[in-house]
Design a protein around this motif. Structure first.
Motif, PDB file in Angstrom:
ATOM      1  N   TYR A 365      -5.001   0.533  -4.470  1.00 45.64           N
ATOM      2  CA  TYR A 365      -4.136   0.356  -3.298  1.00 45.64           C
ATOM      3  C   TYR A 365      -2.880   0.914  -3.835  1.00 45.64           C
ATOM      4  O   TYR A 365      -2.122   1.330  -2.887  1.00 45.64           O
ATOM      5  CB  TYR A 365      -4.343  -1.166  -2.881  1.00 45.64           C
ATOM      6  CG  TYR A 365      -3.388  -1.235  -1.821  1.00 45.64           C
ATOM      7  CD1 TYR A 365      -3.570  -0.782  -0.512  1.00 45.64           C
ATOM      8  CD2 TYR A 365      -2.102  -2.002  -1.890  1.00 45.64           C
ATOM      9  CE1 TYR A 365      -2.559  -0.935   0.447  1.00 45.64           C
ATOM     10  CE2 TYR A 365      -1.150  -2.340  -1.067  1.00 45.64           C
ATOM     11  CZ  TYR A 365      -1.422  -1.680   0.229  1.00 45.64           C
ATOM     12  OH  TYR A 365      -0.611  -1.989   1.194  1.00 45.64           O
ATOM     13  N   MET A 366      -2.555   1.015  -5.037  1.00 46.43           N
ATOM     14  CA  MET A 366      -1.056   1.537  -5.436  1.00 46.43           C
ATOM     15  C   MET A 366      -0.961   2.758  -4.925  1.00 46.43           C
ATOM     16  O   MET A 366       0.464   3.200  -4.758  1.00 46.43           O
ATOM     17  CB  MET A 366      -1.158   1.433  -6.839  1.00 46.43           C
ATOM     18  CG  MET A 366      -1.196   0.005  -7.694  1.00 46.43           C
ATOM     19  SD  MET A 366      -0.827   0.210  -9.206  1.00 46.43           S
ATOM     20  CE  MET A 366      -0.526  -1.580  -9.787  1.00 46.43           C
ATOM     21  N   TYR A 367      -1.684   3.529  -4.723  1.00 45.63           N
ATOM     22  CA  TYR A 367      -1.801   5.101  -4.223  1.00 45.63           C
ATOM     23  C   TYR A 367      -1.027   5.009  -2.806  1.00 45.63           C
ATOM     24  O   TYR A 367      -0.128   5.743  -2.475  1.00 45.63           O
ATOM     25  CB  TYR A 367      -2.897   5.730  -4.229  1.00 45.63           C
ATOM     26  CG  TYR A 367      -2.562   7.207  -3.927  1.00 45.63           C
ATOM     27  CD1 TYR A 367      -2.227   8.066  -4.889  1.00 45.63           C
ATOM     28  CD2 TYR A 367      -2.751   7.673  -2.481  1.00 45.63           C
ATOM     29  CE1 TYR A 367      -2.259   9.377  -4.522  1.00 45.63           C
ATOM     30  CE2 TYR A 367      -2.690   8.792  -2.151  1.00 45.63           C
ATOM     31  CZ  TYR A 367      -2.477   9.889  -3.189  1.00 45.63           C
ATOM     32  OH  TYR A 367      -2.197  11.097  -2.825  1.00 45.63           O
ATOM     33  N   TYR A 368      -1.478   3.834  -1.894  1.00 40.94           N
ATOM     34  CA  TYR A 368      -1.119   3.687  -0.637  1.00 40.94           C
ATOM     35  C   TYR A 368       0.272   2.780  -0.500  1.00 40.94           C
ATOM     36  O   TYR A 368       0.924   2.504   0.447  1.00 40.94           O
ATOM     37  CB  TYR A 368      -2.091   3.404   0.305  1.00 40.94           C
ATOM     38  CG  TYR A 368      -3.238   4.203  -0.068  1.00 40.94           C
ATOM     39  CD1 TYR A 368      -3.455   5.316   0.600  1.00 40.94           C
ATOM     40  CD2 TYR A 368      -4.374   3.921  -0.549  1.00 40.94           C
ATOM     41  CE1 TYR A 368      -4.427   6.109   0.658  1.00 40.94           C
ATOM     42  CE2 TYR A 368      -5.560   4.625  -0.982  1.00 40.94           C
ATOM     43  CZ  TYR A 368      -5.468   5.868  -0.270  1.00 40.94           C
ATOM     44  OH  TYR A 368      -6.456   6.706  -0.247  1.00 40.94           O
ATOM     45  N   ALA A 369       0.545   2.269  -1.407  1.00 37.45           N
ATOM     46  CA  ALA A 369       1.542   0.903  -1.426  1.00 37.45           C
ATOM     47  C   ALA A 369       2.843   1.602  -1.066  1.00 37.45           C
ATOM     48  O   ALA A 369       3.430   2.720  -1.535  1.00 37.45           O
ATOM     49  CB  ALA A 369       1.405   0.227  -2.773  1.00 37.45           C
ATOM     50  N   THR A 370       3.753   0.648  -0.430  1.00 35.11           N
ATOM     51  CA  THR A 370       5.124   0.811  -0.339  1.00 35.11           C
ATOM     52  C   THR A 370       6.037  -0.269  -1.048  1.00 35.11           C
ATOM     53  O   THR A 370       5.491  -1.107  -1.679  1.00 35.11           O
ATOM     54  CB  THR A 370       5.681   0.626   1.068  1.00 35.11           C
ATOM     55  OG1 THR A 370       5.411  -0.707   1.620  1.00 35.11           O
ATOM     56  CG2 THR A 370       4.906   1.645   2.250  1.00 35.11           C
ATOM     57  N   PRO A 371       7.192   0.081  -1.264  1.00 33.58           N
ATOM     58  CA  PRO A 371       7.971  -1.057  -2.208  1.00 33.58           C
ATOM     59  C   PRO A 371       7.585  -2.315  -1.734  1.00 33.58           C
ATOM     60  O   PRO A 371       7.703  -3.473  -2.506  1.00 33.58           O
ATOM     61  CB  PRO A 371       9.398  -0.523  -1.942  1.00 33.58           C
ATOM     62  CG  PRO A 371       9.396   0.916  -1.918  1.00 33.58           C
ATOM     63  CD  PRO A 371       8.229   1.183  -0.941  1.00 33.58           C
TER      64      PRO A 371
END
Length: 468
Positions: A365-371
């Motif tokens: 999910y880090m690939y799609y995460a925002t701050p």
């Protein structure tokens, strides 16, 4: 003879030293790559700079396990002398680490730091098996995980916190920010104090048959005992080792590359390189003045570098804080299991399998995460981390010879350090670049590795190891 059951607070006291150990690991895992980048390391070189950590564990932990198995003092106990030696060395190293003037010094101090942490850590694992009956071992390892979660969250937030308190996180090119220096100093203090707390509040039990123990100690030899322990390694331990291999490959990838990957991909604030803004000599090296300060091309470039470096340091603080969230969620995981395992048995295998699955999806999910959503990745990763720190050791402690618990815990560490060595020697760079060149793909690789580890739990069939 069945060991007597201990109260929650007795188990808490004997495990409290892990707070300091985890301060050391969290500061190392969350901020060493930042230190390496600050001192001029290229991102793809960072995993190689980390190789000291797993190499040290491969050498130190079996030796410390063997020595602690064969140690007994009515005054100092069996495991506690190793807690203290490791704590003193680690605290000194933590204090000096952020004062490293050049890259090779930081890499060398990482070697010393990891050796010192390893001297303290595995005897703590063995202490649970030494003191607790079979019926309380899951509970004992889970309480350790609870304390580890607390330590991870606090230590990961230290640079951010001290910055909020007014300590600067800005510094000249090639200089480690004061906020990191203060955080490591606090970590050094907590490491030593928490270990001393366990030493003074916990009494170790003598061997059941002291005369037999002394005879075996007299006849023991490290190399023959090591070879014999390899031969005696039960199949459950080997299967757990495969799970550990993929689990620790994933977390080593996170520790070594999450800061550059997430500052670039999620926060859009990569570390500026000196070469883009500074004057270079004929060999392409950055020029420095008599005060050892970088000579910039002009004042505009100096100001631009300072602004981008501030953005990177702010982003790195936020990555550190987000990383600390996995300590919080592992703490919540451990807290739930603590209450449950106090009176109930659990299926360690399926708990571990499900936790690793959740953690693997968190990495992806880090690939799609925002701050603002990055914390959800680390919440999911925390479930995997909480389980990795408890379930494999609980299963292992039910499957090995209790008289060789320290040695077996040390040997089990091979399945932790070998994947890290492979990762550091180029495994991370090779495999993540099969997905794509961006550094965030290293986090995708970590997720895939955890998913494989989850599926490997199907191999565990020993009912005694599974139920506890």
């Amino acid at each position: 003879m069945e060991k007597r059951r201990l109260s929650f607070w007795q188990i808490w006291n004997m495990s409290f030293g892990f707070l300091g150990i985890q301060f050391g690991f969290a500061l190392q895992g969350g901020f060493m790559s930042r230190i390496f980048q600050t001192l001029g390391a290229n991102v793809d070189d960072i995993p190689g700079l980390w190789i000291a950590a797993p190499l040290t564990g491969l050498l130190v932990q079996p030796i410390v396990g063997y020595l602690s198995d064969n140690t007994w003092s009515p005054k100092f106990g069996r495991r506690k002398p190793f807690f203290l030696i490791g704590a003193i060395l680690a605290s000194i190293t933590l204090f000096f680490m952020p004062h490293s003037p050049v890259l090779w010094v930081a890499a060398g101090l990482l070697w010393v730091l990891d050796s010192s942490i390893n001297i303290s850590m595995e005897p703590f694992r063995a202490l649970v098996a030494d003191k607790l009956p079979e019926s309380q071992r899951s509970n004992g390892f889970v309480i350790q995980t609870l304390i580890i979660g607390i330590g991870t969250w606090i230590a990961s937030n230290l640079p951010w916190l001290v910055t909020k308190l007014g300590v600067s996180n800005e510094a000249a090119a090639g200089v480690i920010p004061q906020s990191v220096v203060v955080a490591f100093s606090i970590g050094a203090f907590v490491f030593l104090i928490s270990i001393l707390y366990t030493i003074f509040t916990t009494k170790e039990d003598p061997p059941v048959d002291l005369a037999q123990f002394k005879l075996e100690k007299k006849e023991s030899r490290f190399i023959p005992d090591l070879v014999e322990s390899f031969k005696e390694m039960p199949s459950t331990m080997k299967k757990l080792g495969l799970i550990q291999f993929f689990s620790w490959f994933a977390f080593f990838t996170m520790w070594s590359l999450s800061t550059p990957a997430l500052t670039e991909h999620v926060f859009k604030s990569p570390k500026p390189t000196n070469q883009e803004y500074a004057r270079l000599d004929e060999q392409g090296e950055v020029l420095k003045d008599d005060a050892n300060q970088v000579v910039f091309l002009n004042s505009a470039k100096a100001a631009e570098y300072k602004q981008k470096d501030k953005e990177f340091n702010d982003a790195a603080d936020l990555v550190g804080s987000a990383t600390g969230v996995y300590g919080l969620s592992s703490m919540a995981f451990a807290l739930l299991l603590t209450f449950y395992t106090t009176k109930n048995k659990i299926n360690r295998k399926y708990i571990h399998m499900g936790s690793l699955l959740i953690g693997g999806l968190g990495f992806i999910y880090m690939y799609y995460a925002t701050p603002s959503t990055l914390m959800y990745s680390f919440i999911m990763i925390g479930f995997a981390w909480g389980s990795i720190l408890s379930m494999p050791y609980a299963m292992l402690s039910s499957a090995v010879n209790p008289r060789k618990m320290g040695m077996m815990m040390g040997l089990f560490n091979m399945f932790i350090v070998i994947p890290q060595i492979i990762a550091a020697l180029g495994g991370i760079n090779f495999f993540y670049k099969l997905i794509g060149e961006e550094h965030i793909n290293a986090m995708i690789l970590a997720g895939i590795s955890l998913l494989i580890a989850s599926l490997c739990n199907f191999l565990i069939t020993d009912k005694q190891a599974i139920s506890g």
